[in-house]
Motif scaffolding. Structure first.
Motif, mmCIF file in Angstrom:
data_model
loop_
_atom_site.group_PDB
_atom_site.id
_atom_site.type_symbol
_atom_site.label_atom_id
_atom_site.label_comp_id
_atom_site.label_asym_id
_atom_site.label_seq_id
_atom_site.Cartn_x
_atom_site.Cartn_y
_atom_site.Cartn_z
ATOM 1 N N ARG A 72 -1.055 4.173 7.026
ATOM 2 C CA ARG A 72 -0.329 5.059 6.120
ATOM 3 C C ARG A 72 -1.234 5.491 4.965
ATOM 4 N NH1 ARG A 72 3.822 1.689 5.988
ATOM 5 N NH2 ARG A 72 5.086 2.404 7.693
ATOM 6 N N ALA A 73 -1.940 4.530 4.387
ATOM 7 C CA ALA A 73 -2.843 4.838 3.274
ATOM 8 C C ALA A 73 -3.968 5.764 3.731
ATOM 9 C CB ALA A 73 -3.417 3.552 2.692
ATOM 10 N N LEU A 78 -6.434 11.090 3.942
ATOM 11 C CA LEU A 78 -6.912 12.202 4.758
ATOM 12 C C LEU A 78 -6.264 13.518 4.331
ATOM 13 C CD1 LEU A 78 -8.875 12.549 7.076
ATOM 14 C CD2 LEU A 78 -6.987 12.204 8.660
ATOM 15 N N VAL A 79 -4.958 13.503 4.093
ATOM 16 C CA VAL A 79 -4.263 14.713 3.641
ATOM 17 C C VAL A 79 -4.818 15.172 2.293
ATOM 18 C CG1 VAL A 79 -2.042 15.606 2.826
ATOM 19 C CG2 VAL A 79 -2.136 14.289 4.937
ATOM 20 N N ILE A 80 -4.971 14.246 1.371
ATOM 21 C CA ILE A 80 -5.446 14.608 0.032
ATOM 22 C C ILE A 80 -6.865 15.157 0.079
ATOM 23 C CG2 ILE A 80 -6.107 13.642 -2.220
ATOM 24 C CD1 ILE A 80 -3.661 11.784 -1.949
ATOM 25 N N MET A 82 -8.563 16.472 2.655
ATOM 26 C CA MET A 82 -8.674 17.753 3.367
ATOM 27 C C MET A 82 -8.090 18.894 2.539
ATOM 28 S SD MET A 82 -10.367 17.355 5.990
ATOM 29 C CE MET A 82 -11.027 16.062 6.977
ATOM 30 N N LEU A 83 -6.943 18.666 1.889
ATOM 31 C CA LEU A 83 -6.360 19.718 1.061
ATOM 32 C C LEU A 83 -7.213 19.999 -0.182
ATOM 33 C CD1 LEU A 83 -2.534 19.028 1.338
ATOM 34 C CD2 LEU A 83 -3.898 20.786 2.486
ATOM 35 N N ALA A 84 -7.853 18.961 -0.717
ATOM 36 C CA ALA A 84 -8.752 19.181 -1.853
ATOM 37 C C ALA A 84 -9.954 20.031 -1.433
ATOM 38 C CB ALA A 84 -9.214 17.844 -2.424
ATOM 39 N N LEU A 85 -10.478 19.772 -0.235
ATOM 40 C CA LEU A 85 -11.603 20.580 0.251
ATOM 41 C C LEU A 85 -11.175 22.015 0.540
ATOM 42 C CD1 LEU A 85 -13.337 17.946 2.538
ATOM 43 C CD2 LEU A 85 -14.190 18.863 0.369
ATOM 44 N N VAL A 86 -9.975 22.196 1.063
ATOM 45 C CA VAL A 86 -9.450 23.553 1.288
ATOM 46 C C VAL A 86 -9.278 24.261 -0.046
ATOM 47 C CG1 VAL A 86 -7.397 24.840 2.020
ATOM 48 C CG2 VAL A 86 -8.367 23.098 3.511
ATOM 49 N N GLY A 87 -8.705 23.546 -1.016
ATOM 50 C CA GLY A 87 -8.542 24.131 -2.346
ATOM 51 C C GLY A 87 -9.874 24.484 -2.983
ATOM 52 N N GLY A 88 -10.869 23.622 -2.808
ATOM 53 C CA GLY A 88 -12.197 23.911 -3.338
ATOM 54 C C GLY A 88 -12.819 25.135 -2.680
ATOM 55 N N ARG A 89 -12.642 25.254 -1.362
ATOM 56 C CA ARG A 89 -13.191 26.415 -0.639
ATOM 57 C C ARG A 89 -12.510 27.702 -1.102
ATOM 58 N NH1 ARG A 89 -17.490 26.552 1.984
ATOM 59 N NH2 ARG A 89 -16.979 24.771 3.244
ATOM 60 N N LEU A 90 -11.173 27.660 -1.196
ATOM 61 C CA LEU A 90 -10.441 28.859 -1.622
ATOM 62 C C LEU A 90 -10.734 29.208 -3.073
ATOM 63 C CD1 LEU A 90 -7.012 28.274 0.160
ATOM 64 C CD2 LEU A 90 -8.870 29.817 0.842
ATOM 65 N N ALA A 114 -6.538 19.617 10.212
ATOM 66 C CA ALA A 114 -6.630 18.170 10.016
ATOM 67 C C ALA A 114 -5.600 17.686 9.005
ATOM 68 C CB ALA A 114 -8.034 17.789 9.567
ATOM 69 N N ALA A 115 -5.433 18.420 7.910
ATOM 70 C CA ALA A 115 -4.439 18.035 6.904
ATOM 71 C C ALA A 115 -3.027 18.138 7.477
ATOM 72 C CB ALA A 115 -4.573 18.913 5.660
ATOM 73 N N ALA A 116 -2.761 19.185 8.247
ATOM 74 C CA ALA A 116 -1.428 19.338 8.850
ATOM 75 C C ALA A 116 -1.140 18.221 9.846
ATOM 76 C CB ALA A 116 -1.320 20.704 9.529
ATOM 77 N N LEU A 117 -2.116 17.898 10.687
ATOM 78 C CA LEU A 117 -1.905 16.819 11.661
ATOM 79 C C LEU A 117 -1.710 15.468 10.972
ATOM 80 C CD1 LEU A 117 -4.472 17.739 14.465
ATOM 81 C CD2 LEU A 117 -1.980 17.893 14.560
#
Length: 182
Positions: A72-73, A78-80, A82-90, A114-117
């Motif tokens: 779970r952790a 992984l979600v955090i 991947m979303l941080a990297l997406v946010g950084g890219r955008l 990856a974040a969605a999965l």
């Protein structure tokens, strides 16, 4: 838990693969991002930061497979990440007014998937644990106190349990040096 394990194993293998690629082929990996490595320090930085970080994350994901709480952790991490990297890219695209080159677009899509999965696996893992009933809590036994306060002990007086019907032969006698073993 199977889907969560699949997501964690797939991500760990991808991260370990990227780690090896950044270690063995830092120039080629940098060129995919449009970077040019000019100094030995920049090559070392590419190997250490990109390769080492991916290695650490991949090993953590593999370690987290052992226990559902760790999984779970790892999924939350992984979600955090991947979303941080997406946010950084955008954010970088918005600030720099740049374009997405092929590798950047592929990287962005990969991180979103990856974040969605990982998010779906986390939700499925939570719904499975919520379906299991909580074990009934058993309160520890407590001693009830007598309604009257305890009376002070007096030397020579037997406790109340020994006063009622216990003969003197059964009560222990003090041991004195030289007495025979009873």
């Amino acid at each position: 838990m199977r889907f969560a394990r699949f997501v964690l194993i797939a991500q760990a293998l991808l991260m370990l693969g990227f780690s090896i690629a950044y270690w063995l082929r830092p120039y080629e990996m940098a060129n995919l991002n449009g970077m040019l490595l000019m100094e030995n320090a920049s090559v070392s930085h590419m190997r250490v930061y990109y390769g080492g970080l991916q290695l650490g994350l991949g090993l953590f994901l593999l370690w987290a497979l052992r226990v559902p709480e760790y999984a779970r952790a790892a999924l939350v991490m992984l979600v955090i990440i991947m979303l941080a990297l997406v946010g950084g890219r955008l954010g970088s695209l918005w600030l720099d007014g740049g374009e997405l080159i092929g590798f950047d677009l592929g990287s962005l899509v990969y991180r979103l998937v990856a974040a969605a999965l990982a998010g779906i696996a986390l939700l499925r893992l939570r719904s499975n644990t919520e379906a299991e009933p909580e074990p009934e809590r058993i309160e520890p036994a407590t001693r009830r106190l007598a309604t009257e306060p305890p009376k002070p002990f007096q030397v020579g007086k037997l406790p109340p349990a020994l006063d009622s019907g216990v003969t003197a032969e059964r009560t222990p006698k003090p041991f004195r040096r030289g007495d025979a073993n009873p």
